[in-house]
Structures are given as structure tokens and as C-alpha cells.
Scaffold this motif. Structure first.
Motif, PDB file in Angstrom:
ATOM      1  N   ILE A  10       0.914  -1.177   0.132  1.00  0.00           N
ATOM      2  CA  ILE A  10      -0.014   0.029   0.058  1.00  0.00           C
ATOM      3  C   ILE A  10       0.756   1.175  -0.136  1.00  0.00           C
ATOM      4  O   ILE A  10       0.499   2.194  -0.168  1.00  0.00           O
ATOM      5  N   LEU A  11       1.776   1.758   0.514  1.00  0.00           N
ATOM      6  CA  LEU A  11       3.053   2.366   0.270  1.00  0.00           C
ATOM      7  C   LEU A  11       3.312   2.704  -1.086  1.00  0.00           C
ATOM      8  O   LEU A  11       3.131   1.836  -1.938  1.00  0.00           O
ATOM      9  N   ALA A  12       3.056   4.255  -1.426  1.00  0.00           N
ATOM     10  CA  ALA A  12       3.402   4.569  -2.381  1.00  0.00           C
ATOM     11  C   ALA A  12       4.162   5.579  -2.751  1.00  0.00           C
ATOM     12  O   ALA A  12       4.693   5.990  -1.413  1.00  0.00           O
ATOM     13  N   CYS A  13       5.072   6.104  -4.107  1.00  0.00           N
ATOM     14  CA  CYS A  13       5.920   7.713  -3.948  1.00  0.00           C
ATOM     15  C   CYS A  13       5.234   8.213  -3.825  1.00  0.00           C
ATOM     16  O   CYS A  13       3.976   8.983  -4.585  1.00  0.00           O
ATOM     17  N   PRO A  14       5.134   8.843  -3.188  1.00  0.00           N
ATOM     18  CA  PRO A  14       4.888  10.731  -2.821  1.00  0.00           C
ATOM     19  C   PRO A  14       5.089  11.334  -4.128  1.00  0.00           C
ATOM     20  O   PRO A  14       4.411  12.385  -4.164  1.00  0.00           O
ATOM     21  N   ALA A  15       6.293  10.900  -5.131  1.00  0.00           N
ATOM     22  CA  ALA A  15       5.772  12.527  -6.412  1.00  0.00           C
ATOM     23  C   ALA A  15       5.405  11.695  -7.379  1.00  0.00           C
ATOM     24  O   ALA A  15       4.329  12.662  -7.600  1.00  0.00           O
ATOM     25  N   ASP A  16       4.831  10.573  -7.732  1.00  0.00           N
ATOM     26  CA  ASP A  16       4.549  10.432  -8.163  1.00  0.00           C
ATOM     27  C   ASP A  16       3.283   8.905  -8.140  1.00  0.00           C
ATOM     28  O   ASP A  16       2.155   8.844  -9.137  1.00  0.00           O
ATOM     29  N   LYS A  17       2.807   9.059  -7.075  1.00  0.00           N
ATOM     30  CA  LYS A  17       1.939   8.043  -6.394  1.00  0.00           C
ATOM     31  C   LYS A  17       2.398   5.750  -7.168  1.00  0.00           C
ATOM     32  O   LYS A  17       1.334   5.613  -6.751  1.00  0.00           O
ATOM     33  N   GLY A  18       2.855   6.116  -7.728  1.00  0.00           N
ATOM     34  CA  GLY A  18       3.138   4.644  -7.685  1.00  0.00           C
ATOM     35  C   GLY A  18       3.690   3.472  -7.097  1.00  0.00           C
ATOM     36  O   GLY A  18       4.057   3.910  -5.738  1.00  0.00           O
ATOM     37  N   PRO A  19       4.067   2.429  -7.775  1.00  0.00           N
ATOM     38  CA  PRO A  19       4.379   1.254  -6.208  1.00  0.00           C
ATOM     39  C   PRO A  19       6.243   1.517  -6.563  1.00  0.00           C
ATOM     40  O   PRO A  19       6.100   2.335  -7.355  1.00  0.00           O
ATOM     41  N   LEU A  20       6.655   1.152  -5.170  1.00  0.00           N
ATOM     42  CA  LEU A  20       8.021   1.685  -4.438  1.00  0.00           C
ATOM     43  C   LEU A  20       8.201  -0.245  -4.432  1.00  0.00           C
ATOM     44  O   LEU A  20       7.809  -1.176  -4.174  1.00  0.00           O
ATOM     45  N   LEU A  21       9.892  -0.384  -4.416  1.00  0.00           N
ATOM     46  CA  LEU A  21      10.674  -1.424  -5.036  1.00  0.00           C
ATOM     47  C   LEU A  21      11.206  -1.260  -3.417  1.00  0.00           C
ATOM     48  O   LEU A  21      12.023  -0.704  -3.011  1.00  0.00           O
ATOM     49  N   LEU A  22      11.167  -2.453  -2.523  1.00  0.00           N
ATOM     50  CA  LEU A  22      12.025  -2.958  -0.755  1.00  0.00           C
ATOM     51  C   LEU A  22      13.290  -3.077  -1.491  1.00  0.00           C
ATOM     52  O   LEU A  22      12.899  -4.432  -2.145  1.00  0.00           O
TER      53      LEU A  22
END
Length: 68
Positions: A10-22
Motif C-alpha cells: 500500500i505504500l506509494a511514492c509521494p512524487a508519482d503515486k506509483g509502487p516502490l521496491l524494497l
């Protein structure tokens, strides 16, 4: 402390609202913008001012270590 897979989904990049990789519980990475967000004491810091840009060589290294 590891980031739970449910939280990661459910976490998303605040800049483009896309998914992030851990990346090894040390950072969250947006490969589209090549921005790395730190994880401090097990807590993701998703502030655009605290993110850092990643160059081409580090980008490849991060992708090799990342889990989605």
C-alpha cells in the motif's frame, strides 16, 4: 525490523503515486523516477525532501538487490 508485505503493497511514492521496491530493508526505491527513500529504524521516510536521486550505475545495483 522488516517491512511487512501488506504495508509494502500500500505504500506509494509521494512524487508519482506509483509502487516502490524494497531494497534489503534499507530503502524504498522508485525506479521510474530513480529516487531512493530511506528507511530509518524500520520506518519508511516517504518525504520528497529526504529522497535522493540515483545515478545509472547505482540504479542497476539497486534493481539487482530489490524485491517487489
Amino acid at each position: 525490523m522488516a517491512i511487512d508485505s501488506t504495508l509494502l503493497s500500500i505504500l506509494a511514492c509521494p512524487a508519482d503515486k506509483g509502487p516502490l521496491l524494497l531494497v534489503e530493508n534499507e530503502l524504498l526505491y522508485n525506479p521510474r523516477l530513480r529516487r531512493a527513500y530511506p528507511i530509518e529504524n524500520g520506518i519508511p521516510v516517504l518525504l520528497t525532501d529526504d529522497a535522493r536521486d540515483v545515478d545509472e550505475s547505482e540504479h542497476e545495483s539497486i534493481l539487482a538487490r530489490a524485491t517487489s
